[in-house]
Design a protein around this motif. Structure first.
Motif, short mmCIF file in Angstrom:
data_model
loop_
_atom_site.label_atom_id
_atom_site.label_comp_id
_atom_site.label_asym_id
_atom_site.label_seq_id
_atom_site.Cartn_x
_atom_site.Cartn_y
_atom_site.Cartn_z
N GLU A 77 60.27 60.17 47.70
CA GLU A 77 61.31 59.91 48.70
C GLU A 77 60.79 60.17 50.11
N ILE A 78 59.99 61.22 50.27
CA ILE A 78 59.40 61.50 51.59
C ILE A 78 58.56 60.30 52.03
N PRO A 105 77.42 64.89 65.80
CA PRO A 105 76.29 65.63 65.22
C PRO A 105 75.27 66.00 66.31
N ALA A 106 74.38 66.93 66.00
CA ALA A 106 73.32 67.28 66.94
C ALA A 106 72.29 66.14 66.98
N SER A 107 71.71 65.92 68.15
CA SER A 107 70.75 64.81 68.31
C SER A 107 69.46 65.06 67.54
N THR A 108 69.19 66.32 67.19
CA THR A 108 67.93 66.65 66.51
C THR A 108 68.10 66.73 64.99
N SER A 109 69.25 66.31 64.48
CA SER A 109 69.41 66.29 63.01
C SER A 109 70.15 65.03 62.58
N SER A 136 65.18 64.06 54.13
CA SER A 136 65.53 63.79 55.54
C SER A 136 65.67 65.09 56.31
N THR A 137 66.15 66.15 55.65
CA THR A 137 66.27 67.46 56.32
C THR A 137 64.88 68.05 56.56
#
Ligand code: NAD
Length: 547
Positions: A32-33, A213-217, A125-126
């Motif tokens: 998946e990565i 949401p936060a722009s970095t996540s 994705s995290t």
């Protein structure tokens, strides 16, 4: 029409997968990565169920590998924020009229999707966008997200079943209504689970939500949004609006229908949002619910009776997992004079052995800090420390202290020794892999407790490491207002939904305990109804009769 009195299905905590070499989950995750890395994401806003591409974009960055962004996301502006509020309000009537069990079913389905077919995607994705190691991503983006979505419906059922007493010829009922208006959820970068919980907890309770949401996540958060949709969430119930927090908040908080803020992030941003809410109070239809979980300066207190190995592991995991970017991360350590300097020497040596690098290399214990701003905020503090062998300079560097942002935003795990217990690194939240230690006089434990209690403005988490039961009792009593979550012989991080309801006081937030009934209570407006089965037919009372 269904007249059954329903119960939610059993809700266990999601088991943590190991991803050990040879395990099937490791093979799936690695594939998946690679799949995600091969893509060029173009992530839109999602408003009323429609994908909206504004053309104003920001890159989706890999903090631990700056060679190529993962793609871009489209930023919402004022216009999209207004349209999103309208879309939420349009979805409101149908959503709130759905039975609570139907709403619960949507989120239980989302939990099943995340525990199953989307687990590799949400974990990968995290890892990539937020630079979490596989274990950190698994406990956050898979297990904790699933726990919120599975266990919150149980709390909802338990809340809705609370009803008042009734007399023989009356029936008193409490109706649990959603708030009148919409809820504005603003989420931080550091937990995919918080990004999931802040919009879904109010939505589960029948509210409609505008989610920033936060722009970095954005990458993992967008996966969440797509999964909610696949699970059957009707269009407009949650609207996904990445973009500038100030711009979107200005629009959302200026609407009369603004009914609640569900925020997690830094104390300063929460304070500024609260001020805006206060300034706009006269335009709102109702007093908004304001829920915010904010910063921390979390401590580990070693009692003289502490087990050294337990203390060492608590400090290493508590301070450095996820690069110290957990709100609960240990960032101040109190060591009794009898244990120092041996304990600090050992801790320093372990810290120097920590492997750090891109989280796609599973051997690394740490990745990068989230962005250049964070790197630039933390590094100057490290620069002020002098070497351990210096005579006296207020702050000594015992381990780490270096950073390199050429390939990713890497800061070595750092141990500082403060001579002044109120030195700025003992008080301020740095939000990075920096642990400041202070050696206290073990002849005066009461003074040491007072120091821990009064040094920082925060009150989020803390750990007491002690073998002596009397010491545990005394410390828990002395520090009962110092933290919303206290741990004994454990690290101060890693709260589990349904087991350690999470939240802090003082400058750490409103302490509305995510992952418990206490949080859900904030998203409902109770209405009492009394029905009289035998109403009086004359208005006088017996005391008025003639003698
Ligand atoms: P942050 O405050 O920078 O950002 C949080 C959210 O607010 C983001 O979505 C951001 O875009 C938005 N935002 C930023 N400036 C804004 C503004 N002026 N107006 C409106 N919105 C704005 O926090 P972060 O860096 O994402 O997260 C780290 C912080 O969150 C730390 O302080 C940490 O302690 C805290 N945190 C607390 C908890 C808790 O449960 N207490 C949990 C996680 C994180």
């Amino acid at each position: 029409m269904n007249d059954a009195i329903l119960r939610t299905p059993p809700a266990e905590n999601e088991p943590v997968l190991s991803y050990a070499p040879g395990s099937p989950e490791r093979t799936l995750l690695k594939a998946e990565i690679d799949r995600l890395l091969a893509q060029d994401f173009d992530i839109p806003c999602i408003i009323g169920g429609r994908e909206v591409r504004t053309g104003v974009t920001s890159p989706i960055v890999r903090p631990d590998d700056l060679s190529r962004p993962l793609g871009r996301f489209h930023r919402a502006g004022e216009a999209e924020a207004g349209i999103a509020v309208d879309a939420a309000l349009k979805a409101k009537a149908e959503w709130e009229d759905m039975g609570w069990e139907e709403r619960a079913a949507v989120f239980r389905r989302a939990a099943a999707l995340i525990a199953g077919k989307y687990r590799p995607a949400i974990v990968a994705s995290t890892m990539l966008n937020q630079s979490k190691t596989v274990h950190q991503a698994e406990i956050d983006a898979a297990c904790e997200v699933v726990d919120f979505l599975r266990i919150n419906p149980r709390f909802m059922e338990s809340l809705y079943s609370q009803q008042p007493q009734s007399g023989r010829d009356e029936w008193n009922r409490v109706q649990y209504r959603p708030l009148e208006g919409f809820v504005y959820a603003v989420t931080p970068f550091n937990f995919t689970s918080i990004a999931a919980n802040l919009p879904t907890a109010p939505a589960m309770m029948g509210n409609v939500v505008v989610w920033k949401p936060a722009s970095t996540s954005v990458l993992s958060n967008w996966f969440l949004m797509k999964i909610f949709e696949e699970a059957g969430l009707p269009p407009g119930v949650i609207n996904f609006l990445p973009g500038n927090g100030g711009t979107i908040s200005k629009v959302a908080l200026a609407r009369p229908e603004f009914a609640g803020l569900h925020f997690t992030g830094s104390t300063n941003v929460f304070n500024s949002l609260w001020r805006q809410v206060a300034d706009n109070l006269s335009i709102y239809r109702s007093y908004p619910r304001v829920v915010g979980e904010t910063g921390g300066k979390d401590f580990i207190f070693l009692d003289p009776s502490a087990d050294r190995e337990v203390a060492l592991v608590a400090a290493l995991r508590g301070a450095f997992e996820y690069q110290g970017q957990k709100c609960s991360a240990a960032s101040r350590l109190y060591v009794p004079s009898g244990l120092a300097p041996e304990f600090l020497d050992n801790l320093g040596a372990e810290i120097e052995s920590i492997k750090m690098g891109p989280t796609t290399d599973f051997r690394n214990f740490m990745g990068a800090v989230i962005d250049e701003t964070s790197f630039g905020t933390i590094m100057p503090y490290l620069g002020r420390a002098c070497s351990a062998s210096s005579a006296s300079c207020g702050l000594k560097l015992l381990a780490g202290g270096t950073g390199d942002k050429s390939a990713g935003y890497f800061i070595r795990p750092t141990l500082l020794l403060a001579e002044d217990p109120r030195y700025e690194t003992m008080e301020k939240e740095l939000f990075g892999p920096v642990l400041s230690a202070y050696v206290y006089d073990e002849g005066d434990l009461e003074a040491a407790y007072r120091l821990v209690d009064t040094t920082s403005p925060y009150g989020l988490t803390g750990a007491v490491i002690a073998n002596d039961r009397g010491a545990v009792v005394r410390a828990l009593h002395a520090l009962r207002h110092a933290a919303g979550n206290l741990y004994v012989n454990d690290k101060p991080t890693g709260a589990v939904v349904g087991r350690q309801p999470f939240g802090g006081m003082r400058a750490s937030g409103t302490n509305d305990k995510a992952g418990s009934i206490l949080n859900l209570i904030r998203w409902t407006s109770a209405g009492a109804v009394k029905e009289n089965f035998d109403p009086p037919r004359s208005w006088g009372y017996p005391f008025m009769d003639e003698e």
